[in-house]
Design an enzyme around this catalytic site. Structure first.
Site, PDB file in Angstrom:
ATOM      1  N   LYS A 195       9.313  -4.935  15.282  1.00  0.00           N
ATOM      2  CA  LYS A 195       9.446  -3.848  14.825  1.00  0.00           C
ATOM      3  C   LYS A 195      10.321  -2.905  15.625  1.00  0.00           C
ATOM      4  CE  LYS A 195       8.333  -2.318  11.398  1.00  0.00           C
ATOM      5  NZ  LYS A 195       9.180  -2.454  10.173  1.00  0.00           N
TER       6      LYS A 195
ATOM      7  N   SER B  96       0.815  -1.247  -0.033  1.00  0.00           N
ATOM      8  CA  SER B  96      -0.153   0.029   0.012  1.00  0.00           C
ATOM      9  C   SER B  96       0.941   1.369  -0.001  1.00  0.00           C
ATOM     10  CB  SER B  96      -1.066   0.051   1.370  1.00  0.00           C
ATOM     11  OG  SER B  96      -1.582  -1.254   1.218  1.00  0.00           O
TER      12      SER B  96
ATOM     13  N   LYS C 101       2.655   0.046  16.950  1.00  0.00           N
ATOM     14  CA  LYS C 101       2.825  -1.156  17.747  1.00  0.00           C
ATOM     15  C   LYS C 101       4.097  -1.544  18.389  1.00  0.00           C
ATOM     16  CE  LYS C 101      -1.141  -3.313  15.550  1.00  0.00           C
ATOM     17  NZ  LYS C 101      -1.583  -2.032  14.796  1.00  0.00           N
TER      18      LYS C 101
ATOM     19  N   SER D  93      -5.955   1.206   3.796  1.00  0.00           N
ATOM     20  CA  SER D  93      -4.566   0.221   3.065  1.00  0.00           C
ATOM     21  C   SER D  93      -5.209  -1.204   3.288  1.00  0.00           C
ATOM     22  CB  SER D  93      -3.574   0.350   3.938  1.00  0.00           C
ATOM     23  OG  SER D  93      -3.709  -0.237   5.401  1.00  0.00           O
TER      24      SER D  93
ATOM     25  N   ASN E  71      -2.721   3.486  12.292  1.00  0.00           N
ATOM     26  CA  ASN E  71      -3.398   2.709  11.331  1.00  0.00           C
ATOM     27  C   ASN E  71      -3.681   3.610  10.120  1.00  0.00           C
ATOM     28  OD1 ASN E  71      -5.535   0.790  10.557  1.00  0.00           O
ATOM     29  ND2 ASN E  71      -7.020   2.391  10.756  1.00  0.00           N
TER      30      ASN E  71
END
Length: 332
Positions: A140, A15, A128, A172, A168
């Site tokens: 991550k 995306s 996150k 996507s 968010n």
């Protein structure tokens, strides 16, 4: 900076890549923009969109393969690292594979960029990664730490590494908005928890944050975009008005509220008009005036999470966005 340069984006058929590529071509007219990814069908489909544009190149490869990365990075000036295993349940049930891509892949890219003389690298992170509660977030966070420390490893080679972190991405592929739209005819939307909130950002804002990071970074900074929050109940109401909302419970690894800056990062965080910047805790870089620039240090107990956010997106605002982007939501 990016004008007439050679740019490579890992995971470029996702995306973000579908938005980054046309926006960057239009604004900076790079000499070459290379999409590096492992899915030949996604590359085939994306290539149709840029048929006849000699600036856009496609390179099959995996970030797990350091030799292939080194070949792809030959002559590249700037890199955007968007490749990741990012679906939370997928990572929970396939932890070895998630670590290979998100952690080992980051290590491979850092080493290859240093060896190939790349000038600057911006890695995409996620909310996150702040106080992670799932494996995706943990990998991550590890990736973020690797890219920050990569500035120590580059030495005389001159490669510089930075990170952008946001929440968010509206519409996507795999996100909740296209999912709700796909089941709208059922009249019932599954809500994990009525209290749940999330950060909301558009792909355009994500691309602009990456551009800013390339221009501003000295090395090791984590850029956090100021974006609005929204409750999941309001989001569901905006997407499918009148649908019944059924609480189904939180999935493994999910949080009630997402966080982008934790209290542990507050001593190293500075505020700017449109973003925050977490400076590296290592090497006393957090006190470097070249990295701080005109930022204001946040309070010692500062946190930035989706429930304490001063900015909120209304139902009407999201409905207006969906109306303007309905044709492309969930297709990339």
């Amino acid at each position: 900076m990016l004008a007439n340069s050679s740019i490579l984006i890992t995971g470029g058929t996702g995306s973000f890549g579908h938005k980054f590529v046309p926006m960057t071509l239009a604004k900076y007219n790079p000499r070459r923009l290379v999409i590096y990814s492992r899915d030949e069908m996604k590359q085939w489909e994306m290539a149709k969109l840029f048929s006849g544009d000699s600036r856009v190149r496609f390179f099959i490869g995996d970030v797990r393969d350091k030799d292939r990365l080194s070949r792809a990075l030959d002559g590249i000036d700037y890199v955007v690292h968007a490749a990741a295993t990012k679906i939370v349940p997928t990572a929970e049930y396939n932890p070895f594979e998630c670590i290979k891509t998100n952690v080992i892949g980051a290590m491979n890219l850092i080493d290859a960029c240093i060896d190939c003389g790349v000038k600057r690298v911006v890695a995409l992170s996620t909310d996150k990664a702040s106080s992670p509660a799932n494996l995706y977030g943990a990998t991550k966070l590890a990736s973020d730490k690797l890219f920050v420390a990569g500035n120590s490893y580059s030495g005389a080679h001159g490669a510089r590494f930075g990170v952008v972190r946001y929440g968010n991405v509206m519409g996507s592929r795999g996100s909740v908005i296209p999912f709700f739209l796909s089941i709208a005819d059922k009249g019932v939307l599954p809500i994990t928890d009525n209290r749940m909130t999330r950060f909301m950002i558009t792909l355009e804002q994500g691309v602009e944050l990456v551009w800013h990071a390339f221009e501003d970074m000295v090395g090791g900074e984590i850029y956090v975009k100021k974006i609005p929050s929204m409750s999941m109940t309001d989001l569901a109401t905006a997407v499918v008005p009148g649908a019944k909302q059924e609480v189904v419970g939180i999935r493994p690894g999910e949080k009630l509220h997402e966080q982008m800056i934790g209290v542990e990062d507050a001593p190293y965080t500075y505020e700017y008009p449109e973003h925050f910047k977490i400076l590296p805790a290592i090497h006393n870089w957090s006190n470097d005036p070249y990295r701080i620039k005109d930022g204001n240090k946040v309070a010692e107990d500062f946190t930035y999470s989706s429930d304490n956010n001063p900015a909120w997106m209304s139902i009407e605002s999201l409905q207006d966005w969906i109306a303007r982007n309905h044709e492309i939501v969930g297709k990339i």
